[in-house]
Design a protein around this motif. Structure first.
Motif, PDB file in Angstrom:
ATOM      1  N   PHE A  61     -47.430  11.984  52.225  1.00  0.00           N
ATOM      2  CA  PHE A  61     -47.021  10.964  51.245  1.00  0.00           C
ATOM      3  C   PHE A  61     -45.585  11.277  50.845  1.00  0.00           C
ATOM      4  O   PHE A  61     -45.304  12.362  50.342  1.00  0.00           O
ATOM      5  N   SER A  62     -44.690  10.335  51.089  1.00  0.00           N
ATOM      6  CA  SER A  62     -43.269  10.567  50.849  1.00  0.00           C
ATOM      7  C   SER A  62     -42.787   9.755  49.668  1.00  0.00           C
ATOM      8  O   SER A  62     -43.175   8.587  49.505  1.00  0.00           O
ATOM      9  N   LEU A  63     -41.945  10.365  48.870  1.00  0.00           N
ATOM     10  CA  LEU A  63     -41.290   9.681  47.747  1.00  0.00           C
ATOM     11  C   LEU A  63     -39.825   9.507  48.114  1.00  0.00           C
ATOM     12  O   LEU A  63     -39.177  10.462  48.557  1.00  0.00           O
ATOM     13  N   ILE A  64     -39.321   8.290  47.925  1.00  0.00           N
ATOM     14  CA  ILE A  64     -37.944   7.980  48.323  1.00  0.00           C
ATOM     15  C   ILE A  64     -37.167   7.500  47.104  1.00  0.00           C
ATOM     16  O   ILE A  64     -37.621   6.601  46.378  1.00  0.00           O
ATOM     17  N   LEU A  65     -36.028   8.136  46.887  1.00  0.00           N
ATOM     18  CA  LEU A  65     -35.092   7.657  45.881  1.00  0.00           C
ATOM     19  C   LEU A  65     -34.000   6.925  46.661  1.00  0.00           C
ATOM     20  O   LEU A  65     -33.214   7.554  47.376  1.00  0.00           O
ATOM     21  N   GLU A  66     -33.989   5.623  46.562  1.00  0.00           N
ATOM     22  CA  GLU A  66     -33.097   4.812  47.403  1.00  0.00           C
ATOM     23  C   GLU A  66     -31.631   5.110  47.135  1.00  0.00           C
ATOM     24  O   GLU A  66     -30.827   5.178  48.043  1.00  0.00           O
ATOM     25  N   SER A  67     -31.291   5.293  45.867  1.00  0.00           N
ATOM     26  CA  SER A  67     -29.916   5.600  45.473  1.00  0.00           C
ATOM     27  C   SER A  67     -30.001   6.486  44.232  1.00  0.00           C
ATOM     28  O   SER A  67     -30.143   5.982  43.124  1.00  0.00           O
ATOM     29  N   ALA A  68     -29.963   7.780  44.463  1.00  0.00           N
ATOM     30  CA  ALA A  68     -30.238   8.724  43.381  1.00  0.00           C
ATOM     31  C   ALA A  68     -29.266   8.551  42.213  1.00  0.00           C
ATOM     32  O   ALA A  68     -28.064   8.318  42.394  1.00  0.00           O
ATOM     33  N   SER A  69     -29.830   8.683  41.011  1.00  0.00           N
ATOM     34  CA  SER A  69     -28.999   8.620  39.807  1.00  0.00           C
ATOM     35  C   SER A  69     -29.277   9.862  38.954  1.00  0.00           C
ATOM     36  O   SER A  69     -30.309  10.523  39.106  1.00  0.00           O
ATOM     37  N   THR A  70     -28.360  10.152  38.051  1.00  0.00           N
ATOM     38  CA  THR A  70     -28.490  11.378  37.254  1.00  0.00           C
ATOM     39  C   THR A  70     -29.760  11.379  36.413  1.00  0.00           C
ATOM     40  O   THR A  70     -30.331  12.441  36.134  1.00  0.00           O
ATOM     41  N   ASN A  71     -30.221  10.199  36.011  1.00  0.00           N
ATOM     42  CA  ASN A  71     -31.445  10.163  35.194  1.00  0.00           C
ATOM     43  C   ASN A  71     -32.724  10.398  36.011  1.00  0.00           C
ATOM     44  O   ASN A  71     -33.837  10.365  35.474  1.00  0.00           O
ATOM     45  N   GLN A  72     -32.565  10.630  37.296  1.00  0.00           N
ATOM     46  CA  GLN A  72     -33.690  11.001  38.132  1.00  0.00           C
ATOM     47  C   GLN A  72     -33.760  12.519  38.355  1.00  0.00           C
ATOM     48  O   GLN A  72     -34.616  13.009  39.091  1.00  0.00           O
ATOM     49  N   THR A  73     -32.883  13.240  37.681  1.00  0.00           N
ATOM     50  CA  THR A  73     -32.988  14.695  37.663  1.00  0.00           C
ATOM     51  C   THR A  73     -34.276  15.061  36.941  1.00  0.00           C
ATOM     52  O   THR A  73     -34.493  14.670  35.790  1.00  0.00           O
ATOM     53  N   SER A  74     -35.154  15.797  37.622  1.00  0.00           N
ATOM     54  CA  SER A  74     -36.469  16.057  37.061  1.00  0.00           C
ATOM     55  C   SER A  74     -37.246  17.000  37.973  1.00  0.00           C
ATOM     56  O   SER A  74     -36.799  17.355  39.060  1.00  0.00           O
ATOM     57  N   MET A  75     -38.443  17.384  37.504  1.00  0.00           N
ATOM     58  CA  MET A  75     -39.413  18.086  38.356  1.00  0.00           C
ATOM     59  C   MET A  75     -40.349  17.030  38.927  1.00  0.00           C
ATOM     60  O   MET A  75     -40.916  16.230  38.175  1.00  0.00           O
ATOM     61  N   TYR A  76     -40.493  17.022  40.252  1.00  0.00           N
ATOM     62  CA  TYR A  76     -41.376  16.075  40.912  1.00  0.00           C
ATOM     63  C   TYR A  76     -42.594  16.804  41.465  1.00  0.00           C
ATOM     64  O   TYR A  76     -42.470  17.824  42.152  1.00  0.00           O
ATOM     65  N   LEU A  77     -43.751  16.257  41.135  1.00  0.00           N
ATOM     66  CA  LEU A  77     -45.009  16.881  41.540  1.00  0.00           C
ATOM     67  C   LEU A  77     -45.834  15.912  42.363  1.00  0.00           C
ATOM     68  O   LEU A  77     -46.001  14.752  41.996  1.00  0.00           O
ATOM     69  N   CYS A  78     -46.355  16.422  43.464  1.00  0.00           N
ATOM     70  CA  CYS A  78     -47.257  15.658  44.321  1.00  0.00           C
ATOM     71  C   CYS A  78     -48.672  16.181  44.098  1.00  0.00           C
ATOM     72  O   CYS A  78     -48.870  17.384  43.826  1.00  0.00           O
ATOM     73  N   ALA A  79     -49.656  15.302  44.195  1.00  0.00           N
ATOM     74  CA  ALA A  79     -51.051  15.712  44.042  1.00  0.00           C
ATOM     75  C   ALA A  79     -51.923  14.895  44.986  1.00  0.00           C
ATOM     76  O   ALA A  79     -51.529  13.819  45.450  1.00  0.00           O
ATOM     77  N   TYR A  89     -55.290  18.089  43.000  1.00  0.00           N
ATOM     78  CA  TYR A  89     -54.710  19.340  43.494  1.00  0.00           C
ATOM     79  C   TYR A  89     -53.217  19.107  43.667  1.00  0.00           C
ATOM     80  O   TYR A  89     -52.808  18.174  44.357  1.00  0.00           O
ATOM     81  N   PHE A  90     -52.453  19.968  43.021  1.00  0.00           N
ATOM     82  CA  PHE A  90     -51.016  19.753  42.949  1.00  0.00           C
ATOM     83  C   PHE A  90     -50.251  20.682  43.870  1.00  0.00           C
ATOM     84  O   PHE A  90     -50.659  21.820  44.139  1.00  0.00           O
ATOM     85  N   GLY A  91     -49.101  20.188  44.317  1.00  0.00           N
ATOM     86  CA  GLY A  91     -48.140  21.042  44.976  1.00  0.00           C
ATOM     87  C   GLY A  91     -47.377  21.862  43.953  1.00  0.00           C
ATOM     88  O   GLY A  91     -47.568  21.702  42.751  1.00  0.00           O
ATOM     89  N   ALA A  92     -46.486  22.728  44.454  1.00  0.00           N
ATOM     90  CA  ALA A  92     -45.736  23.629  43.576  1.00  0.00           C
ATOM     91  C   ALA A  92     -44.599  22.919  42.849  1.00  0.00           C
ATOM     92  O   ALA A  92     -44.044  23.457  41.899  1.00  0.00           O
ATOM     93  N   GLY A  93     -44.264  21.715  43.304  1.00  0.00           N
ATOM     94  CA  GLY A  93     -43.215  20.947  42.632  1.00  0.00           C
ATOM     95  C   GLY A  93     -41.869  21.064  43.321  1.00  0.00           C
ATOM     96  O   GLY A  93     -41.572  22.057  43.990  1.00  0.00           O
ATOM     97  N   THR A  94     -41.057  20.034  43.155  1.00  0.00           N
ATOM     98  CA  THR A  94     -39.663  20.042  43.626  1.00  0.00           C
ATOM     99  C   THR A  94     -38.778  19.773  42.428  1.00  0.00           C
ATOM    100  O   THR A  94     -38.908  18.745  41.771  1.00  0.00           O
ATOM    101  N   ARG A  95     -37.901  20.727  42.151  1.00  0.00           N
ATOM    102  CA  ARG A  95     -36.956  20.504  41.054  1.00  0.00           C
ATOM    103  C   ARG A  95     -35.708  19.860  41.648  1.00  0.00           C
ATOM    104  O   ARG A  95     -34.971  20.493  42.400  1.00  0.00           O
ATOM    105  N   LEU A  96     -35.487  18.612  41.304  1.00  0.00           N
ATOM    106  CA  LEU A  96     -34.370  17.837  41.835  1.00  0.00           C
ATOM    107  C   LEU A  96     -33.268  17.723  40.797  1.00  0.00           C
ATOM    108  O   LEU A  96     -33.534  17.344  39.650  1.00  0.00           O
ATOM    109  N   SER A  97     -32.068  18.054  41.210  1.00  0.00           N
ATOM    110  CA  SER A  97     -30.896  17.851  40.363  1.00  0.00           C
ATOM    111  C   SER A  97     -29.991  16.845  41.053  1.00  0.00           C
ATOM    112  O   SER A  97     -29.637  17.024  42.226  1.00  0.00           O
ATOM    113  N   VAL A  98     -29.621  15.803  40.318  1.00  0.00           N
ATOM    114  CA  VAL A  98     -28.706  14.792  40.844  1.00  0.00           C
ATOM    115  C   VAL A  98     -27.394  14.905  40.074  1.00  0.00           C
ATOM    116  O   VAL A  98     -27.360  14.745  38.853  1.00  0.00           O
ATOM    117  N   LEU A  99     -26.329  15.202  40.821  1.00  0.00           N
ATOM    118  CA  LEU A  99     -25.030  15.459  40.169  1.00  0.00           C
ATOM    119  C   LEU A  99     -24.091  14.265  40.307  1.00  0.00           C
ATOM    120  O   LEU A  99     -24.178  13.506  41.272  1.00  0.00           O
TER     121      LEU A  99
END
Lengths: 115, 110
Positions: free
Chosen positions: A74-92, A105-115
């Motif tokens: 299962f893929s999550l796509i940010l079409e055009s990343a913005s700074t307000n999408q900086t967050s921890m993303y969790l898949c389950a 059941y959760f994954g370990a998470g992806t910490r995304l920083s958008v600069l």
């Protein structure tokens, strides 16, 4: 044991980039979910999928899309990343149904920083 | 719409004491409630599930109660240990998805 694997633990992207977050589960679960988690706001559901090629919007789908071509991925796509999408993303993932079948059941998470 | 609330203030207790965390819900009564533990920088991990018609569920030092009159679930950790320090989330089982509370942070002092 159920294993949910997210492709990256940390990711740094620039504003406007297209970003792909990948999630794979190994327990043949029907349901898969993407959340974001921000301090004070808890877990917020972005999208979920109850079957291959099927998807439903969650509470905050704006700015995101998803893809589920195979049951385990299962893929999550940010079409055009913005700074307000900086967050921890969790898949389950979970089975389909209520009660014990709805345990996620959760994954370990992806910490995304958008600069 | 369904709403689930947890105390946002951290709970700070001494090792060996019983920690009690609260989860309140409004409007409809969930058929099931789940509790998860989340450590910093990690995904939540399932702990316990309780059905609407169960008053209490136990697992080792953990106990969950479900009071449909008060619209509340309580989560207890007896003989708490510093290793129990984490954020605990309750979740409303809404059939095909879960509605999570924002979590309560527990800190157990040695």
């Amino acid at each position: 044991d159920v294993k949910v694997t997210q492709s990256s633990r940390y990711l740094v992207k620039r504003t406007g980039e297209k970003v792909f977050l990948e999630c794979v589960q190994d327990m043949d679960h029907e349901n898969m979910f993407w959340y974001r988690q921000d301090p004070g706001l808890g877990l917020r559901l972005i999208y979920f999928s109850y079957d291959v090629k099927m998807k439903e919007k969650g509470d905050i789908p704006e700015g995101y899309s998803v893809s589920r071509e195979k049951k385990e991925r299962f893929s999550l796509i940010l079409e055009s990343a913005s700074t307000n999408q900086t967050s921890m993303y969790l898949c389950a993932s979970s089975l389909s149904g209520q009660g014990a079948r709805n345990i996620q059941y959760f994954g370990a998470g992806t910490r995304l920083s958008v600069l | 719409s369904q709403k689930i609330e947890q105390n946002s203030e951290a709970l700070n207790i001494q090792e060996g004491k019983t920690a009690t965390l609260t989860c309140n819900y409004t409007n409809y009564s969930p058929a099931y409630l789940q509790w998860y533990r989340q450590d910093p920088g990690r995904g939540p991990v399932f702990l316990l599930l309780i059905r609407e018609n169960e008053k209490e569920k136990r697992k080792e030092r953990l106990k969950v109660t479900f009071d449909t009159t008060l619209k509340q679930s309580l989560f207890h950790i007896t003989a708490s240990q510093p290793a129990d320090s984490a954020t605990y989330l309750c979740a409303w089982d809404s059939s095909y998805k879960l509605i999570f509370g924002s979590g309560t942070r527990l800190l157990v002092r040695p």
